[in-house]
Design a protein around this motif. Structure first.
Motif, PDB file in Angstrom:
ATOM      1  N   SER A 112       1.036  -0.860  -0.338  1.00 42.20           N
ATOM      2  CA  SER A 112       0.277   0.317   0.058  1.00 42.20           C
ATOM      3  C   SER A 112       0.696   1.149   0.105  1.00 42.20           C
ATOM      4  CB  SER A 112      -0.819   0.243   1.330  1.00 42.20           C
ATOM      5  OG  SER A 112      -0.140  -0.243   2.247  1.00 42.20           O
ATOM      6  N   GLY A 113       0.310   2.223  -0.140  1.00 42.18           N
ATOM      7  CA  GLY A 113       1.041   3.550  -0.277  1.00 42.18           C
ATOM      8  C   GLY A 113       1.787   3.474  -1.563  1.00 42.18           C
ATOM      9  N   THR A 114       2.850   5.028  -2.227  1.00 36.76           N
ATOM     10  CA  THR A 114       3.046   5.134  -3.070  1.00 36.76           C
ATOM     11  C   THR A 114       4.637   4.975  -2.890  1.00 36.76           C
ATOM     12  OG1 THR A 114       1.697   7.115  -3.886  1.00 36.76           O
ATOM     13  CG2 THR A 114       3.986   6.253  -4.924  1.00 36.76           C
ATOM     14  N   ASN A 115       5.117   3.931  -4.317  1.00 36.45           N
ATOM     15  CA  ASN A 115       6.788   3.113  -4.003  1.00 36.45           C
ATOM     16  C   ASN A 115       7.671   4.265  -3.630  1.00 36.45           C
ATOM     17  OD1 ASN A 115       9.127   2.337  -5.937  1.00 36.45           O
ATOM     18  ND2 ASN A 115       8.573   1.073  -4.765  1.00 36.45           N
ATOM     19  N   GLU A 116       8.464   4.758  -2.833  1.00 36.25           N
ATOM     20  CA  GLU A 116       9.750   5.343  -3.405  1.00 36.25           C
ATOM     21  C   GLU A 116      10.546   5.617  -3.682  1.00 36.25           C
ATOM     22  OE1 GLU A 116       9.420   7.461   0.162  1.00 36.25           O
ATOM     23  OE2 GLU A 116       7.573   6.718   0.216  1.00 36.25           O
ATOM     24  N   TYR A 117      10.696   4.800  -4.444  1.00 33.72           N
ATOM     25  CA  TYR A 117      11.648   4.859  -5.603  1.00 33.72           C
ATOM     26  C   TYR A 117      11.037   5.380  -7.043  1.00 33.72           C
ATOM     27  CZ  TYR A 117      15.163   3.310  -9.557  1.00 33.72           C
ATOM     28  OH  TYR A 117      15.180   3.853 -10.074  1.00 33.72           O
ATOM     29  N   ILE A 118       9.354   4.339  -7.189  1.00 27.22           N
ATOM     30  CA  ILE A 118       9.218   5.422  -8.153  1.00 27.22           C
ATOM     31  C   ILE A 118       8.935   6.884  -8.171  1.00 27.22           C
ATOM     32  CG2 ILE A 118       6.928   5.965  -9.613  1.00 27.22           C
ATOM     33  CD1 ILE A 118       7.521   3.160  -9.959  1.00 27.22           C
ATOM     34  N   LYS A 119       8.501   7.591  -6.890  1.00 31.68           N
ATOM     35  CA  LYS A 119       8.270   8.551  -6.825  1.00 31.68           C
ATOM     36  C   LYS A 119       9.550   9.710  -6.734  1.00 31.68           C
ATOM     37  CE  LYS A 119       6.577   9.206  -2.883  1.00 31.68           C
ATOM     38  NZ  LYS A 119       6.253   9.591  -1.175  1.00 31.68           N
ATOM     39  N   ALA A 120      10.716   9.431  -6.388  1.00 28.18           N
ATOM     40  CA  ALA A 120      12.285   9.781  -6.692  1.00 28.18           C
ATOM     41  C   ALA A 120      12.208  10.263  -8.105  1.00 28.18           C
ATOM     42  CB  ALA A 120      13.548   8.564  -5.818  1.00 28.18           C
ATOM     43  N   VAL A 121      12.336   8.622  -8.724  1.00 28.58           N
ATOM     44  CA  VAL A 121      12.452   9.175 -10.363  1.00 28.58           C
ATOM     45  C   VAL A 121      11.407   9.922 -10.926  1.00 28.58           C
ATOM     46  CG1 VAL A 121      12.125   7.806 -12.619  1.00 28.58           C
ATOM     47  CG2 VAL A 121      13.349   6.684 -10.467  1.00 28.58           C
TER      48      VAL A 121
ATOM     49  N   PHE B 122      19.956   1.293 -16.167  1.00 30.09           N
ATOM     50  CA  PHE B 122      19.391   0.075 -15.919  1.00 30.09           C
ATOM     51  C   PHE B 122      17.697  -0.232 -15.679  1.00 30.09           C
ATOM     52  CE2 PHE B 122      17.653  -4.737 -17.683  1.00 30.09           C
ATOM     53  CZ  PHE B 122      17.541  -4.174 -19.064  1.00 30.09           C
ATOM     54  N   MET B 123      18.087   0.221 -14.356  1.00 31.78           N
ATOM     55  CA  MET B 123      16.807   0.140 -13.140  1.00 31.78           C
ATOM     56  C   MET B 123      15.566   1.519 -14.033  1.00 31.78           C
ATOM     57  SD  MET B 123      16.116  -1.201  -9.942  1.00 31.78           S
ATOM     58  CE  MET B 123      17.766  -1.340  -9.188  1.00 31.78           C
ATOM     59  N   PHE B 124      16.600   2.345 -13.967  1.00 31.28           N
ATOM     60  CA  PHE B 124      15.335   3.733 -14.978  1.00 31.28           C
ATOM     61  C   PHE B 124      15.243   3.599 -15.883  1.00 31.28           C
ATOM     62  CE2 PHE B 124      16.140   7.233 -17.161  1.00 31.28           C
ATOM     63  CZ  PHE B 124      14.754   8.576 -17.191  1.00 31.28           C
ATOM     64  N   GLU B 125      16.538   3.171 -16.869  1.00 28.18           N
ATOM     65  CA  GLU B 125      15.489   2.736 -18.416  1.00 28.18           C
ATOM     66  C   GLU B 125      14.640   1.624 -18.190  1.00 28.18           C
ATOM     67  OE1 GLU B 125      16.754   4.215 -22.248  1.00 28.18           O
ATOM     68  OE2 GLU B 125      17.258   6.174 -20.939  1.00 28.18           O
ATOM     69  N   GLY B 126      15.003   0.889 -17.673  1.00 27.48           N
ATOM     70  CA  GLY B 126      13.970  -0.360 -18.116  1.00 27.48           C
ATOM     71  C   GLY B 126      13.206  -0.569 -17.406  1.00 27.48           C
ATOM     72  N   HIS B 127      12.686   0.725 -16.523  1.00 24.03           N
ATOM     73  CA  HIS B 127      11.690   0.665 -15.772  1.00 24.03           C
ATOM     74  C   HIS B 127       9.651   1.892 -16.558  1.00 24.03           C
ATOM     75  CE1 HIS B 127      11.560   3.793 -13.027  1.00 24.03           C
ATOM     76  NE2 HIS B 127      10.152   3.448 -12.762  1.00 24.03           N
ATOM     77  N   ASP B 128      11.048   2.993 -16.596  1.00 24.20           N
ATOM     78  CA  ASP B 128      10.156   4.915 -17.119  1.00 24.20           C
ATOM     79  C   ASP B 128       9.701   4.003 -18.742  1.00 24.20           C
ATOM     80  OD1 ASP B 128       9.608   5.823 -15.172  1.00 24.20           O
ATOM     81  OD2 ASP B 128      10.908   7.618 -15.969  1.00 24.20           O
ATOM     82  N   THR B 129      10.915   3.839 -19.202  1.00 18.23           N
ATOM     83  CA  THR B 129      10.565   4.011 -20.575  1.00 18.23           C
ATOM     84  C   THR B 129       9.002   2.833 -21.101  1.00 18.23           C
ATOM     85  OG1 THR B 129      12.400   2.459 -20.966  1.00 18.23           O
ATOM     86  CG2 THR B 129      13.564   4.785 -21.563  1.00 18.23           C
ATOM     87  N   THR B 130       9.706   2.003 -20.973  1.00 18.55           N
ATOM     88  CA  THR B 130       8.807   0.558 -20.506  1.00 18.55           C
ATOM     89  C   THR B 130       7.028   1.299 -20.530  1.00 18.55           C
ATOM     90  OG1 THR B 130       9.830  -0.603 -19.353  1.00 18.55           O
ATOM     91  CG2 THR B 130      10.385  -1.199 -21.481  1.00 18.55           C
TER      92      THR B 130
END
Length: 465
Positions: A162-171, A268-276
């Motif tokens: 539950s709640g917003t993922n901190e990593y996604i928020k940071a990205v 890869f963590m950024f490119e592999g999730h945000d672009t897709t």
């Protein structure tokens, strides 16, 4: 220049972030068929190109990424493959290439299916409400879940926590602040940016993202203490991106330093999730807007899956119509709407115009993909553009959602597989319906986003239809 480019000097300040900025580039492109300069503050000019033959000159070279825009990324993703250059880029590219061999990608398809299933189950609450819901947030968590499972064998539960993922928020925060910095002339100075409230927010977000990466690497190093060879690991489980990075050695038997390792994992963590996430959100939106194409895709998918509720490796090549729809969506809504390079030597384009060394070049993928001299009725969704006989009539540099040439996207097969799996499984389960009151307002961040979100409605698929 022996043939000067006569064109305007539109300042980046003309961009109002109102959803029309990318279409301004398309309109300027109609006036100036190959290129036009754009100004970021009084001293930085970028030549914006949007024609396949101009793209080819830059993309087939190994000219480095533009230090002006990309240097703002290094505090976050270090000197990874996206921004590194010269020998370092060449060495890392060679060390990382085995991580994308199809034998490594094969077992990922099941993991992609599992992550997609989790997302689609969460959507059941929307399925009978006739209410729109925002896609990008859900899809972003799903693609992060996928990358964590596939590349790092890490079950994050980020979709169900539950709640917003901190990593996604940071990205999201870093993407916003980097784009703002590029557009705000005083922020080009490191000290001014550092002392500003935005600089403080940026450092805070970088800290969250970097500690996330360090946790992932530390956990893997702990589990690999006993293992010294990849073959022994492979006997126990499938290999992932992190295994290959940790064991990669060049011809001098040198591996990646801890700093380099962290940079590549962050990249890869950024490119592999945000672009897709961007690509998939717009694909599902486009499908909702074109029910006739959605129906043809669904018929093809149901026939291939033949009662199965999960995609397998062999199925990926059996959905040609769906694949054409995915490509047509990537044409209209490229996840990376622009790429920039800097020239290290003079460059001559096909028409004889030249560009001196030290020039900033912005390749507008968005304007290229809507260039009316290349694409008939460029704003119309027409997947048949990607029939083999139509593709063969076009320049290979007319459609470049993953860039092209030596610096193309190393993970493009991974991305295409994920887009196919997620699109197929979504269309199998749900009918996607457009909400005409909520049209996306496009904005170029690090990836293509919408200021007001991306909304659709869904209904369960009726087996009788």
């Amino acid at each position: 220049m022996n043939k000067p480019l006569k064109s305007p000097r539109p300042p980046a300040g003309k961009f109002k972030l109102d959803g029309q900025d990318l279409f301004k580039l398309v309109r300027w492109g109609q006036q100036y068929p190959f290129a036009f300069p754009m100004w970021f503050g009084p001293f930085v000019s970028t030549l914006t190109i949007h024609h396949p033959d101009y793209m080819k000159t830059i993309m087939t070279s190994t000219e480095p990424k533009d230090t002006f825009a990309y240097r703002f990324l290094t505090a976050w993703i270090g000197d990874g493959l996206l921004v590194s250059q010269g020998q370092k880029w060449f060495r890392h590219r060679r060390l990382l290439t085995p991580a994308f061999h199809y034998d490594v990608l094969k077992p990922y398809v099941k993991l992609m299916s599992d992550s997609t299933k989790t997302m689609l189950d969460k959507w059941e609450g929307y399925a009978n409400t006739n209410k729109s819901f925002e896609l990008f947030g859900h899809v972003s968590l799903m693609t992060l879940d996928t990358i964590m499972k596939c590349a790092f064998s890490y079950k994050s539960n980020c979709q169900t926590d539950s709640g917003t993922n901190e990593y996604i928020k940071a990205v999201y925060e870093m993407s916003y602040l980097i784009n703002m910095r590029v557009r705000t002339f005083p922020y080009h100075n490191d000290l001014i940016f550092y002392l500003s409230p935005h600089g403080y927010r940026y450092r805070k977000a970088v800290k969250v993202a970097c500690s996330h990466t360090e946790d992932v690497i530390k956990m893997r190093k702990d589990t690999l203490k006993e293992e010294k060879e990849l073959d022994r690991i492979q006997a126990k489980r499938y290999l992932d991106f992190l295994d290959i990075l940790l064991f990669a050695k060049d011809e001098n038997d040198q591996g990646l330093s801890d700093e380099d390792l962290r940079a590549e994992v962050d990249t890869f963590m950024f490119e592999g999730h945000d672009t897709t996430a961007s690509g998939l959100s717009f694909i599902l939106y486009v499908m909702a807007c074109h029910p006739e194409h959605q129906k043809l895709c669904r018929e093809e998918i149901l026939q291939v899956l033949d009662g199965k509720d999960t995609m397998e490796w062999e199925d990926l090549s059996k959905i040609p119509y769906t694949t054409m729809c995915i490509k047509e969506s990537l044409r209209l809504y490229p996840p990376v709407p622009g790429i920039s390079r800097i020239t290290t030597k003079p460059m001559t384009f096909f028409d004889g115009r030249t560009l001196p060394a030290g020039s900033h070049v912005g390749m507008s993928v968005f304007a290229l993909h809507r260039n009316a001299t290349v694409w008939e009725n460029p704003d119309v969704f027409d997947p048949l553009r990607f029939l083999p006989e139509n593709v063969s009539k076009r320049s290979p540099h007319a459609f470049v959602p993953f860039s092209a040439g030596p610096r193309n996207c190393i993970g493009q097969n991974f991305a295409m597989n994920e887009l196919k799996v997620a699109t197929a499984m979504t269309l199998k389960k749900y009918k996607l319906i457009e909400d005409p009151t909520l049209k996306p307002k496009l904005i170029p961040r690090l990836v293509l986003r919408s200021i007001n979100g991306i909304y659709i409605k869904i209904k369960p698929v009726d087996p009788q239809e």
